[in-house]
Design an enzyme around this catalytic site. Structure first.
Site, PDB file in Angstrom:
ATOM      1  N   ASP A 130      29.663 -23.021  14.076  1.00 45.52           N
ATOM      2  CA  ASP A 130      30.919 -23.386  13.409  1.00 45.52           C
ATOM      3  C   ASP A 130      31.866 -24.015  14.438  1.00 45.52           C
ATOM      4  OD1 ASP A 130      32.433 -22.219  10.576  1.00 45.52           O
ATOM      5  OD2 ASP A 130      33.694 -23.036  12.185  1.00 45.52           O
ATOM      6  N   ASN A 155      31.528 -18.149   0.936  1.00 46.36           N
ATOM      7  CA  ASN A 155      32.726 -18.332   0.125  1.00 46.36           C
ATOM      8  C   ASN A 155      32.393 -19.259  -1.036  1.00 46.36           C
ATOM      9  OD1 ASN A 155      34.375 -16.781   1.889  1.00 46.36           O
ATOM     10  ND2 ASN A 155      34.515 -18.526   3.271  1.00 46.36           N
ATOM     11  N   GLY A 158      37.890 -19.215  -1.215  1.00 48.17           N
ATOM     12  CA  GLY A 158      38.251 -19.814   0.068  1.00 48.17           C
ATOM     13  C   GLY A 158      37.223 -20.805   0.582  1.00 48.17           C
ATOM     14  N   HIS A 214      29.278 -27.580   0.178  1.00 48.80           N
ATOM     15  CA  HIS A 214      27.817 -27.547   0.336  1.00 48.80           C
ATOM     16  C   HIS A 214      27.496 -26.106   0.708  1.00 48.80           C
ATOM     17  CE1 HIS A 214      23.855 -29.425   1.669  1.00 48.80           C
ATOM     18  NE2 HIS A 214      23.770 -28.174   2.112  1.00 48.80           N
ATOM     19  N   HIS A 220      26.824 -22.733   2.140  1.00 47.55           N
ATOM     20  CA  HIS A 220      26.625 -22.287   3.518  1.00 47.55           C
ATOM     21  C   HIS A 220      26.881 -20.798   3.623  1.00 47.55           C
ATOM     22  CE1 HIS A 220      30.780 -23.695   3.017  1.00 47.55           C
ATOM     23  NE2 HIS A 220      31.147 -22.749   3.882  1.00 47.55           N
ATOM     24  N   HIS A 257      27.896 -17.978   6.451  1.00 48.69           N
ATOM     25  CA  HIS A 257      28.407 -17.736   7.791  1.00 48.69           C
ATOM     26  C   HIS A 257      27.670 -16.515   8.347  1.00 48.69           C
ATOM     27  CE1 HIS A 257      32.347 -19.990   7.141  1.00 48.69           C
ATOM     28  NE2 HIS A 257      31.981 -19.781   5.893  1.00 48.69           N
TER      29      HIS A 257
END
Ligand code: 5GP
Length: 121
Positions: free
Chosen positions: A37, A94, A100, A105, A107, A109
């Site tokens: 990130d 999210n 949020g 696309h 993803h 985390h």
């Protein structure tokens, strides 16, 4: 149904997948790409994305199939093992405005490397 329905080819992760903007690769195979990130929220902050076009988790589970879904989650675990996150980690995805989600696309985390505390501060 969540408000994100139509996939936007101009989103930043689509550009990363097309190599139009750089990213710091952590893992790649035929179906999945993982990278660091750009604004890490923890010492380890990896984003895992499918190469196929899905807007969100909601979209993924709705339009994908069991084989692809299982394979995607197994790959996330493979990346966690590769990164040796033996002290624990957090997985977040999210979805939509209230969730949020900034980039439309799908993803996940992966956060680790420190005591992460409460989910919502
Ligand atoms: P979301 O809020 O959609 O769940 O998370 C999007 C994440 O993408 C954020 O944590 C943000 O820092 C990250 N991000 C946004 N733009 C870029 C970029 O150009 N490169 C990388 N590596 N990460 C990005």
């Amino acid at each position: 149904m969540i408000d994100i329905i139509n996939y936007d080819d101009g989103n930043i992760f689509a550009k990363i997948l097309r190599n139009e903007i750089p990213s710091e690769k952590v893992y790649e195979d035929n179906n999945v790409y993982a990278f660091k990130d750009i604004r890490p929220q923890a010492p380890v902050h990896i984003l895992v994305i499918p190469k196929q076009k899905f807007c969100s988790f909601d979209d993924f589970v709705t339009r994908s199939n069991d084989k692809i879904i299982a394979s995607f989650f197994k790959t996330i675990k493979k990346i966690i093992d590769q990164e040796n996150l033996i002290d624990g980690y957090r997985l977040i995805t999210n979805i939509g405005k209230r969730g949020g989600q900034e980039v439309p696309h799908l993803h996940f985390h992966i956060l680790s490397g420190k005591l992460l505390g409460k989910i919502v501060p």
